[in-house]
Design a protein around this motif. Sequence first.
Motif, PDB file in Angstrom:
ATOM      1  N   THR A  70      -8.803  -8.132  -4.930  1.00 54.99           N
ATOM      2  CA  THR A  70      -9.312  -8.078  -6.301  1.00 54.99           C
ATOM      3  C   THR A  70      -8.999  -6.741  -6.968  1.00 54.99           C
ATOM      4  N   GLY A  71      -8.118  -5.976  -6.376  1.00 53.64           N
ATOM      5  CA  GLY A  71      -7.792  -4.656  -6.912  1.00 53.64           C
ATOM      6  C   GLY A  71      -6.795  -4.721  -8.057  1.00 53.64           C
ATOM      7  N   ARG A  72      -6.345  -3.540  -8.450  1.00 54.39           N
ATOM      8  CA  ARG A  72      -5.366  -3.429  -9.526  1.00 54.39           C
ATOM      9  C   ARG A  72      -4.038  -4.043  -9.102  1.00 54.39           C
ATOM     10  N   GLY A  73      -3.241  -4.413 -10.083  1.00 54.46           N
ATOM     11  CA  GLY A  73      -1.896  -4.895  -9.814  1.00 54.46           C
ATOM     12  C   GLY A  73      -1.008  -3.750  -9.356  1.00 54.46           C
ATOM     13  N   LEU A  74       0.120  -4.101  -8.765  1.00 54.20           N
ATOM     14  CA  LEU A  74       1.040  -3.080  -8.243  1.00 54.20           C
ATOM     15  C   LEU A  74       1.510  -2.115  -9.325  1.00 54.20           C
ATOM     16  N   ALA A  75       1.923  -2.641 -10.458  1.00 48.62           N
ATOM     17  CA  ALA A  75       2.445  -1.780 -11.520  1.00 48.62           C
ATOM     18  C   ALA A  75       1.372  -0.821 -12.017  1.00 48.62           C
ATOM     19  N   GLU A  76       0.189  -1.336 -12.267  1.00 43.33           N
ATOM     20  CA  GLU A  76      -0.902  -0.492 -12.766  1.00 43.33           C
ATOM     21  C   GLU A  76      -1.255   0.612 -11.772  1.00 43.33           C
ATOM     22  N   ALA A  77      -1.296   0.280 -10.498  1.00 38.40           N
ATOM     23  CA  ALA A  77      -1.675   1.250  -9.477  1.00 38.40           C
ATOM     24  C   ALA A  77      -0.607   2.313  -9.239  1.00 38.40           C
ATOM     25  N   HIS A  78       0.662   1.944  -9.401  1.00 42.44           N
ATOM     26  CA  HIS A  78       1.734   2.860  -9.020  1.00 42.44           C
ATOM     27  C   HIS A  78       2.400   3.591 -10.183  1.00 42.44           C
ATOM     28  N   LYS A  79       2.277   3.091 -11.386  1.00 38.44           N
ATOM     29  CA  LYS A  79       2.954   3.717 -12.529  1.00 38.44           C
ATOM     30  C   LYS A  79       2.645   5.212 -12.665  1.00 38.44           C
ATOM     31  N   PRO A  80       1.382   5.625 -12.548  1.00 42.83           N
ATOM     32  CA  PRO A  80       1.099   7.059 -12.712  1.00 42.83           C
ATOM     33  C   PRO A  80       1.735   7.951 -11.650  1.00 42.83           C
ATOM     34  N   LEU A  81       2.191   7.368 -10.559  1.00 44.93           N
ATOM     35  CA  LEU A  81       2.730   8.165  -9.453  1.00 44.93           C
ATOM     36  C   LEU A  81       4.196   8.536  -9.628  1.00 44.93           C
ATOM     37  N   ASN A  82       4.893   7.878 -10.562  1.00 44.71           N
ATOM     38  CA  ASN A  82       6.299   8.182 -10.835  1.00 44.71           C
ATOM     39  C   ASN A  82       7.137   8.153  -9.544  1.00 44.71           C
ATOM     40  N   ILE A  83       7.057   7.072  -8.826  1.00 46.32           N
ATOM     41  CA  ILE A  83       7.686   6.950  -7.508  1.00 46.32           C
ATOM     42  C   ILE A  83       9.190   6.702  -7.640  1.00 46.32           C
ATOM     43  N   PRO A  84       9.996   7.546  -7.004  1.00 51.86           N
ATOM     44  CA  PRO A  84      11.447   7.312  -7.006  1.00 51.86           C
ATOM     45  C   PRO A  84      11.823   6.231  -5.990  1.00 51.86           C
ATOM     46  N   VAL A  85      12.951   5.606  -6.215  1.00 52.79           N
ATOM     47  CA  VAL A  85      13.397   4.516  -5.353  1.00 52.79           C
ATOM     48  C   VAL A  85      13.540   4.971  -3.891  1.00 52.79           C
ATOM     49  N   GLU A  86      13.912   6.228  -3.687  1.00 49.99           N
ATOM     50  CA  GLU A  86      14.083   6.731  -2.319  1.00 49.99           C
ATOM     51  C   GLU A  86      12.761   6.710  -1.559  1.00 49.99           C
ATOM     52  N   HIS A  87      11.689   7.058  -2.237  1.00 51.78           N
ATOM     53  CA  HIS A  87      10.379   7.054  -1.576  1.00 51.78           C
ATOM     54  C   HIS A  87       9.900   5.625  -1.345  1.00 51.78           C
ATOM     55  N   TYR A  88      10.182   4.747  -2.282  1.00 52.30           N
ATOM     56  CA  TYR A  88       9.830   3.340  -2.093  1.00 52.30           C
ATOM     57  C   TYR A  88      10.543   2.789  -0.859  1.00 52.30           C
ATOM     58  N   ALA A  89      11.811   3.124  -0.731  1.00 55.96           N
ATOM     59  CA  ALA A  89      12.593   2.660   0.421  1.00 55.96           C
ATOM     60  C   ALA A  89      12.030   3.216   1.726  1.00 55.96           C
ATOM     61  N   LYS A  90      11.580   4.463   1.714  1.00 58.08           N
ATOM     62  CA  LYS A  90      11.000   5.054   2.925  1.00 58.08           C
ATOM     63  C   LYS A  90       9.710   4.335   3.303  1.00 58.08           C
ATOM     64  N   VAL A  91       8.866   4.038   2.313  1.00 59.45           N
ATOM     65  CA  VAL A  91       7.616   3.312   2.593  1.00 59.45           C
ATOM     66  C   VAL A  91       7.946   1.943   3.190  1.00 59.45           C
ATOM     67  N   GLY A  92       8.889   1.244   2.584  1.00 63.36           N
ATOM     68  CA  GLY A  92       9.300  -0.056   3.107  1.00 63.36           C
ATOM     69  C   GLY A  92       9.846   0.064   4.520  1.00 63.36           C
ATOM     70  N   GLY A  93      10.598   1.109   4.771  1.00 59.70           N
ATOM     71  CA  GLY A  93      11.128   1.340   6.113  1.00 59.70           C
ATOM     72  C   GLY A  93      10.017   1.552   7.132  1.00 59.70           C
ATOM     73  N   HIS A  94       9.007   2.323   6.743  1.00 65.74           N
ATOM     74  CA  HIS A  94       7.869   2.532   7.645  1.00 65.74           C
ATOM     75  C   HIS A  94       7.128   1.219   7.913  1.00 65.74           C
ATOM     76  N   LEU A  95       7.014   0.384   6.893  1.00 63.44           N
ATOM     77  CA  LEU A  95       6.331  -0.893   7.083  1.00 63.44           C
ATOM     78  C   LEU A  95       7.120  -1.795   8.039  1.00 63.44           C
ATOM     79  N   ILE A  96       8.417  -1.893   7.827  1.00 59.55           N
ATOM     80  CA  ILE A  96       9.239  -2.747   8.700  1.00 59.55           C
ATOM     81  C   ILE A  96       9.273  -2.192  10.119  1.00 59.55           C
ATOM     82  N   THR A  97       9.367  -0.886  10.272  1.00 58.30           N
ATOM     83  CA  THR A  97       9.327  -0.276  11.604  1.00 58.30           C
ATOM     84  C   THR A  97       8.007  -0.591  12.299  1.00 58.30           C
ATOM     85  N   THR A  98       6.926  -0.460  11.561  1.00 56.49           N
ATOM     86  CA  THR A  98       5.599  -0.752  12.112  1.00 56.49           C
ATOM     87  C   THR A  98       5.513  -2.191  12.590  1.00 56.49           C
TER      88      THR A  98
END
Length: 132
Positions: free
Chosen positions: A70-98
Amino acid sequence: MTVTEETTPVSHYERIGGASSVKAAVELFYDKVLADPDLAGYFTNVEMVGQRRHLALMLTVVLGGPNEYTGRGLAEAHKPLNIPVEHYAKVGGHLITTLTELGVPADVLAHVQTVLADVQDQVVATGNRPGA
């Protein structure tokens, strides 16, 4: 099983072990993310118990489990963070590795990777997207 019995497809969520497996994945995932110097700063002022709970609920939905998020949507939660694609890819990599370390089947990993690709534009800052 008899010919007259109906079978309900088993969700990815059920296949990997349900809530306890998702919780284990979230704990291991955040251990990796918080140890990553490129990513840890995003969580400096974040209440991590709630953050872990939110991710567990979202991952449950992604895997076809019960939708109790029931939380915020992805865009609303992440927009203020100004996340670059490289960091998104690293997070995804950590998730897949896990998930790989926890023995999640290849088809489930592929599903998670597809979802990560599908939601990237909701998380990555507009000016940080390739070709943007």
